[in-house]
Motif scaffolding. Structure first.
Motif, PDB file in Angstrom:
ATOM      1  N   LYS A  60       0.848  -1.185   0.000  1.00  0.00           N
ATOM      2  CA  LYS A  60       0.000   0.000   0.000  1.00  0.00           C
ATOM      3  C   LYS A  60       0.884   1.235   0.000  1.00  0.00           C
ATOM      4  O   LYS A  60       1.663   1.442   0.906  1.00  0.00           O
ATOM      5  CB  LYS A  60      -0.920  -0.013   1.206  1.00  0.00           C
ATOM      6  CG  LYS A  60      -1.889  -1.187   1.197  1.00  0.00           C
ATOM      7  CD  LYS A  60      -3.056  -0.947   2.102  1.00  0.00           C
ATOM      8  CE  LYS A  60      -3.918  -2.158   2.222  1.00  0.00           C
ATOM      9  NZ  LYS A  60      -4.880  -2.359   1.232  1.00  0.00           N
ATOM     10  N   TYR A  91      -0.679   4.280  -0.961  1.00  0.00           N
ATOM     11  CA  TYR A  91      -1.624   5.381  -0.793  1.00  0.00           C
ATOM     12  C   TYR A  91      -2.360   5.250   0.529  1.00  0.00           C
ATOM     13  O   TYR A  91      -2.816   4.175   0.884  1.00  0.00           O
ATOM     14  CB  TYR A  91      -2.652   5.370  -1.925  1.00  0.00           C
ATOM     15  CG  TYR A  91      -2.044   5.559  -3.286  1.00  0.00           C
ATOM     16  CD1 TYR A  91      -1.929   6.826  -3.841  1.00  0.00           C
ATOM     17  CD2 TYR A  91      -1.585   4.473  -4.025  1.00  0.00           C
ATOM     18  CE1 TYR A  91      -1.374   7.007  -5.100  1.00  0.00           C
ATOM     19  CE2 TYR A  91      -1.031   4.645  -5.281  1.00  0.00           C
ATOM     20  CZ  TYR A  91      -0.930   5.909  -5.805  1.00  0.00           C
ATOM     21  OH  TYR A  91      -0.378   6.095  -7.042  1.00  0.00           O
ATOM     22  N   ASN A  92      -2.485   6.368   1.234  1.00  0.00           N
ATOM     23  CA  ASN A  92      -3.208   6.390   2.497  1.00  0.00           C
ATOM     24  C   ASN A  92      -4.493   7.178   2.294  1.00  0.00           C
ATOM     25  O   ASN A  92      -4.462   8.391   2.086  1.00  0.00           O
ATOM     26  CB  ASN A  92      -2.346   7.032   3.586  1.00  0.00           C
ATOM     27  CG  ASN A  92      -2.990   6.984   4.941  1.00  0.00           C
ATOM     28  OD1 ASN A  92      -4.200   6.824   5.085  1.00  0.00           O
ATOM     29  ND2 ASN A  92      -2.182   7.128   5.979  1.00  0.00           N
ATOM     30  N   GLU A  93      -5.634   6.489   2.344  1.00  0.00           N
ATOM     31  CA  GLU A  93      -6.927   7.131   2.125  1.00  0.00           C
ATOM     32  C   GLU A  93      -7.285   8.139   3.208  1.00  0.00           C
ATOM     33  O   GLU A  93      -8.137   8.992   3.000  1.00  0.00           O
ATOM     34  CB  GLU A  93      -8.033   6.076   2.031  1.00  0.00           C
ATOM     35  CG  GLU A  93      -7.933   5.213   0.798  1.00  0.00           C
ATOM     36  CD  GLU A  93      -9.035   4.178   0.692  1.00  0.00           C
ATOM     37  OE1 GLU A  93      -9.741   3.918   1.696  1.00  0.00           O
ATOM     38  OE2 GLU A  93      -9.208   3.623  -0.406  1.00  0.00           O
ATOM     39  N   GLY A 138      -4.374   5.094  -6.545  1.00  0.00           N
ATOM     40  CA  GLY A 138      -4.832   4.437  -5.326  1.00  0.00           C
ATOM     41  C   GLY A 138      -4.346   3.008  -5.242  1.00  0.00           C
ATOM     42  O   GLY A 138      -3.869   2.436  -6.233  1.00  0.00           O
ATOM     43  N   ASN A 139      -4.501   2.440  -4.058  1.00  0.00           N
ATOM     44  CA  ASN A 139      -4.098   1.050  -3.847  1.00  0.00           C
ATOM     45  C   ASN A 139      -4.960   0.075  -4.647  1.00  0.00           C
ATOM     46  O   ASN A 139      -4.590  -1.074  -4.832  1.00  0.00           O
ATOM     47  CB  ASN A 139      -4.157   0.706  -2.355  1.00  0.00           C
ATOM     48  CG  ASN A 139      -3.127   1.482  -1.571  1.00  0.00           C
ATOM     49  OD1 ASN A 139      -1.979   1.599  -1.989  1.00  0.00           O
ATOM     50  ND2 ASN A 139      -3.533   2.044  -0.446  1.00  0.00           N
ATOM     51  N   CYS A 175      -0.838   1.645 -10.671  1.00  0.00           N
ATOM     52  CA  CYS A 175      -0.294   2.573  -9.672  1.00  0.00           C
ATOM     53  C   CYS A 175       0.738   1.864  -8.802  1.00  0.00           C
ATOM     54  O   CYS A 175       1.808   2.409  -8.525  1.00  0.00           O
ATOM     55  CB  CYS A 175      -1.421   3.134  -8.790  1.00  0.00           C
ATOM     56  SG  CYS A 175      -2.675   4.067  -9.701  1.00  0.00           S
ATOM     57  N   HIS A 231       2.558  10.093  -2.959  1.00  0.00           N
ATOM     58  CA  HIS A 231       1.416   9.367  -3.511  1.00  0.00           C
ATOM     59  C   HIS A 231       0.141  10.059  -3.047  1.00  0.00           C
ATOM     60  O   HIS A 231      -0.161  10.064  -1.857  1.00  0.00           O
ATOM     61  CB  HIS A 231       1.438   7.913  -3.052  1.00  0.00           C
ATOM     62  CG  HIS A 231       2.609   7.167  -3.584  1.00  0.00           C
ATOM     63  ND1 HIS A 231       3.808   7.097  -2.909  1.00  0.00           N
ATOM     64  CD2 HIS A 231       2.781   6.501  -4.739  1.00  0.00           C
ATOM     65  CE1 HIS A 231       4.659   6.401  -3.630  1.00  0.00           C
ATOM     66  NE2 HIS A 231       4.065   6.038  -4.753  1.00  0.00           N
ATOM     67  N   ASN A 252      -3.732  10.107  -2.915  1.00  0.00           N
ATOM     68  CA  ASN A 252      -4.819   9.147  -3.021  1.00  0.00           C
ATOM     69  C   ASN A 252      -6.029   9.710  -3.768  1.00  0.00           C
ATOM     70  O   ASN A 252      -6.450  10.838  -3.546  1.00  0.00           O
ATOM     71  CB  ASN A 252      -5.275   8.721  -1.616  1.00  0.00           C
ATOM     72  CG  ASN A 252      -6.379   7.694  -1.681  1.00  0.00           C
ATOM     73  OD1 ASN A 252      -6.145   6.554  -2.058  1.00  0.00           O
ATOM     74  ND2 ASN A 252      -7.592   8.100  -1.343  1.00  0.00           N
ATOM     75  N   TYR A 253      -6.569   8.864  -4.639  1.00  0.00           N
ATOM     76  CA  TYR A 253      -7.853   9.106  -5.292  1.00  0.00           C
ATOM     77  C   TYR A 253      -8.576   7.768  -5.267  1.00  0.00           C
ATOM     78  O   TYR A 253      -8.154   6.815  -5.929  1.00  0.00           O
ATOM     79  CB  TYR A 253      -7.666   9.588  -6.727  1.00  0.00           C
ATOM     80  CG  TYR A 253      -8.981   9.873  -7.421  1.00  0.00           C
ATOM     81  CD1 TYR A 253      -9.547  11.139  -7.374  1.00  0.00           C
ATOM     82  CD2 TYR A 253      -9.662   8.870  -8.109  1.00  0.00           C
ATOM     83  CE1 TYR A 253     -10.757  11.403  -8.005  1.00  0.00           C
ATOM     84  CE2 TYR A 253     -10.869   9.127  -8.737  1.00  0.00           C
ATOM     85  CZ  TYR A 253     -11.412  10.386  -8.682  1.00  0.00           C
ATOM     86  OH  TYR A 253     -12.616  10.657  -9.295  1.00  0.00           O
ATOM     87  N   SER A 254      -9.629   7.681  -4.465  1.00  0.00           N
ATOM     88  CA  SER A 254     -10.362   6.425  -4.337  1.00  0.00           C
ATOM     89  C   SER A 254     -11.818   6.721  -4.010  1.00  0.00           C
ATOM     90  O   SER A 254     -12.183   7.867  -3.732  1.00  0.00           O
ATOM     91  CB  SER A 254      -9.743   5.562  -3.230  1.00  0.00           C
ATOM     92  OG  SER A 254      -9.892   6.198  -1.969  1.00  0.00           O
ATOM     93  N   ASN A 291     -10.330  13.222  -2.484  1.00  0.00           N
ATOM     94  CA  ASN A 291      -9.514  14.424  -2.274  1.00  0.00           C
ATOM     95  C   ASN A 291      -9.867  15.530  -3.276  1.00  0.00           C
ATOM     96  O   ASN A 291      -9.000  15.982  -4.042  1.00  0.00           O
ATOM     97  CB  ASN A 291      -8.019  14.081  -2.346  1.00  0.00           C
ATOM     98  CG  ASN A 291      -7.531  13.476  -1.056  1.00  0.00           C
ATOM     99  OD1 ASN A 291      -7.655  14.074  -0.002  1.00  0.00           O
ATOM    100  ND2 ASN A 291      -6.982  12.276  -1.140  1.00  0.00           N
TER     101      ASN A 291
END
Length: 158
Positions: free
Chosen positions: A23, A25-27, A55-56, A61, A86, A88-90, A95
């Motif tokens: 992982k 990316y941190n959401e 994203g993860n 990515c 990184h 995040n976009y999830s 964001n």
């Protein structure tokens, strides 16, 4: 022979699971805070910021993040010239403020790269498809992209 095949299949399965578990990316992180911190570090160190947006959930990515941190040419190129983050976009956290600030890069697919100058201003958005080769990334293409967007390259008159 059956045991060897079974062991090889098990090892392949373990490798696939561990690749999916990485992982980058941190959401839960506020991307604007990430951008501000990275910009401050870039200014202090005379580098630019390389934002990898994704994203993860995105296999490409994860592939790029692995490639960028392990390739013997690309990893030091990034380390010398960029603060690498990184963004995040999830589904859990799109964001939206950061995406607007970065020029809505999601329109290019994922991952997408945004170069910020030392003041944190976006100066380039780069889609990733043209950097891909097979099931990974082409070293020469990635090296060329990154080399064209270092602080030295952008600020040096030719």
């Amino acid at each position: 022979m059956k045991r060897i095949v079974l062991v090889l299949l098990l090892l392949a399965g373990i490798g696939a699971v561990s690749a999916q578990e990485r992982k980058y990316y941190n959401e839960d992180v506020d991307a604007m805070a990430q951008i501000q911190t990275a910009s401050m570090l870039a200014k202090q160190s005379g580098r630019y910021v390389l934002c990898q947006v994704g994203g993860n959930w995105c296999p490409w990515c994860i592939r790029f993040a692995d490639f960028a941190t392990t390739d013997s040419v690309i990893a030091p190129l990034i380390e010398r010239n960029f603060v690498y983050v990184h963004i995040n976009y999830s589904k859990a956290n799109k964001n939206p403020e950061a995406m607007k600030y970065l020029g809505n890069p999601a329109r290019f697919g994922f991952p997408v790269f945004v170069i910020l100058d030392e003041d944190g201003k976006p100066i380039h958005i780069q889609e990733s498809a043209s950097l891909e080769e097979g099931k990974s990334y082409d070293r020469k293409k990635v090296e060329n992209f990154l080399s064209l967007w270092t602080k030295k390259a952008v600020t040096t008159l030719k």
